[in-house]
Scaffold this motif. Structure first.
Motif, PDB file in Angstrom:
ATOM      1  N   ALA A 162       0.839  -1.211   0.000  1.00 60.24           N
ATOM      2  CA  ALA A 162       0.000   0.000   0.000  1.00 60.24           C
ATOM      3  C   ALA A 162       0.866   1.251   0.000  1.00 60.24           C
ATOM      4  O   ALA A 162       0.580   2.213  -0.720  1.00 60.24           O
ATOM      5  CB  ALA A 162      -0.930  -0.011   1.206  1.00 60.24           C
ATOM      6  N   ARG A 163       1.925   1.229   0.780  1.00 57.65           N
ATOM      7  CA  ARG A 163       2.827   2.382   0.839  1.00 57.65           C
ATOM      8  C   ARG A 163       3.450   2.631  -0.524  1.00 57.65           C
ATOM      9  O   ARG A 163       3.514   3.765  -0.995  1.00 57.65           O
ATOM     10  CB  ARG A 163       3.913   2.145   1.884  1.00 57.65           C
ATOM     11  N   ARG A 164       3.888   1.587  -1.184  1.00 59.60           N
ATOM     12  CA  ARG A 164       4.520   1.744  -2.499  1.00 59.60           C
ATOM     13  C   ARG A 164       3.514   2.199  -3.555  1.00 59.60           C
ATOM     14  O   ARG A 164       3.850   2.971  -4.437  1.00 59.60           O
ATOM     15  CB  ARG A 164       5.194   0.450  -2.919  1.00 59.60           C
ATOM     16  N   GLN A 165       2.280   1.731  -3.454  1.00 55.14           N
ATOM     17  CA  GLN A 165       1.264   2.126  -4.424  1.00 55.14           C
ATOM     18  C   GLN A 165       0.878   3.593  -4.275  1.00 55.14           C
ATOM     19  O   GLN A 165       0.558   4.250  -5.240  1.00 55.14           O
ATOM     20  CB  GLN A 165       0.017   1.241  -4.309  1.00 55.14           C
ATOM     21  N   THR A 166       0.889   4.093  -3.044  1.00 56.92           N
ATOM     22  CA  THR A 166       0.503   5.487  -2.824  1.00 56.92           C
ATOM     23  C   THR A 166       1.675   6.445  -2.949  1.00 56.92           C
ATOM     24  O   THR A 166       1.473   7.643  -3.029  1.00 56.92           O
ATOM     25  CB  THR A 166      -0.119   5.658  -1.423  1.00 56.92           C
ATOM     26  N   GLY A 167       2.892   5.886  -2.916  1.00 50.68           N
ATOM     27  CA  GLY A 167       4.079   6.730  -3.015  1.00 50.68           C
ATOM     28  C   GLY A 167       4.466   7.418  -1.737  1.00 50.68           C
ATOM     29  O   GLY A 167       5.333   8.269  -1.705  1.00 50.68           O
ATOM     30  N   VAL A 168       3.820   7.040  -0.627  1.00 47.74           N
ATOM     31  CA  VAL A 168       4.125   7.632   0.673  1.00 47.74           C
ATOM     32  C   VAL A 168       5.394   6.979   1.212  1.00 47.74           C
ATOM     33  O   VAL A 168       5.494   5.773   1.288  1.00 47.74           O
ATOM     34  CB  VAL A 168       2.955   7.421   1.650  1.00 47.74           C
ATOM     35  N   LYS A 169       6.353   7.790   1.589  1.00 48.20           N
ATOM     36  CA  LYS A 169       7.605   7.275   2.143  1.00 48.20           C
ATOM     37  C   LYS A 169       7.457   7.004   3.633  1.00 48.20           C
ATOM     38  O   LYS A 169       6.758   7.726   4.340  1.00 48.20           O
ATOM     39  CB  LYS A 169       8.725   8.275   1.906  1.00 48.20           C
ATOM     40  N   ALA A 170       8.118   5.940   4.080  1.00 47.66           N
ATOM     41  CA  ALA A 170       8.079   5.587   5.499  1.00 47.66           C
ATOM     42  C   ALA A 170       8.850   6.627   6.305  1.00 47.66           C
ATOM     43  O   ALA A 170       9.843   7.163   5.856  1.00 47.66           O
ATOM     44  CB  ALA A 170       8.678   4.211   5.716  1.00 47.66           C
ATOM     45  N   LEU A 171       8.367   6.922   7.504  1.00 48.74           N
ATOM     46  CA  LEU A 171       9.059   7.855   8.383  1.00 48.74           C
ATOM     47  C   LEU A 171      10.183   7.137   9.084  1.00 48.74           C
ATOM     48  O   LEU A 171      10.097   5.983   9.415  1.00 48.74           O
ATOM     49  CB  LEU A 171       8.082   8.412   9.437  1.00 48.74           C
ATOM     50  N   GLY A 172      11.255   7.880   9.349  1.00 44.69           N
ATOM     51  CA  GLY A 172      12.342   7.292  10.124  1.00 44.69           C
ATOM     52  C   GLY A 172      13.514   7.104   9.362  1.00 44.69           C
ATOM     53  O   GLY A 172      14.372   6.970   8.847  1.00 44.69           O
TER      54      GLY A 172
END
Length: 99
Positions: free
Chosen positions: A89-99
């Motif tokens: 889901a993160r990769r599909q939305t393009g949202v980068k992980a925090l940290g």
């Protein structure tokens, strides 16, 4: 093989179906071979065969296998599947992980 000969004789104006183009465009090589291997082996422990290559190139197939895994009585497999779903889901939305 006759169907392949038929395709070879088609003029170059023949194009793949739009659905095929969409599937190719949705390719998500997000999981390492180690993760895919672990997932496949854990699924095999439950008598289920999973194609690692299809997991990497067919989002529909991957999500279906992850859904099956989340429903099995195996806490480790369930946790792995949930982490893979979040990563997908993160990769599909393009949202980068925090940290």
């Amino acid at each position: 093989m006759a169907h392949l000969r038929h395709l070879a004789t088609q003029p170059p104006t023949v194009r793949p179906l739009p659905a095929s183009l969409t599937r190719l465009g949705c390719r998500h090589d997000s999981w390492s071979q180690d993760v895919l291997g672990d997932f496949s082996l854990r699924m095999a422990n439950h008598g289920l065969s999973v194609s690692s290559s299809m997991m990497g190139r067919d989002p529909g197939y991957a999500l279906e296998q992850l859904r099956h895994a989340r429903g099995l009585e195996d806490d480790g497999l369930r946790q792995l599947a949930e982490a893979m779903v979040r990563d997908f889901a993160r990769r599909q939305t393009g949202v980068k992980a925090l940290g």
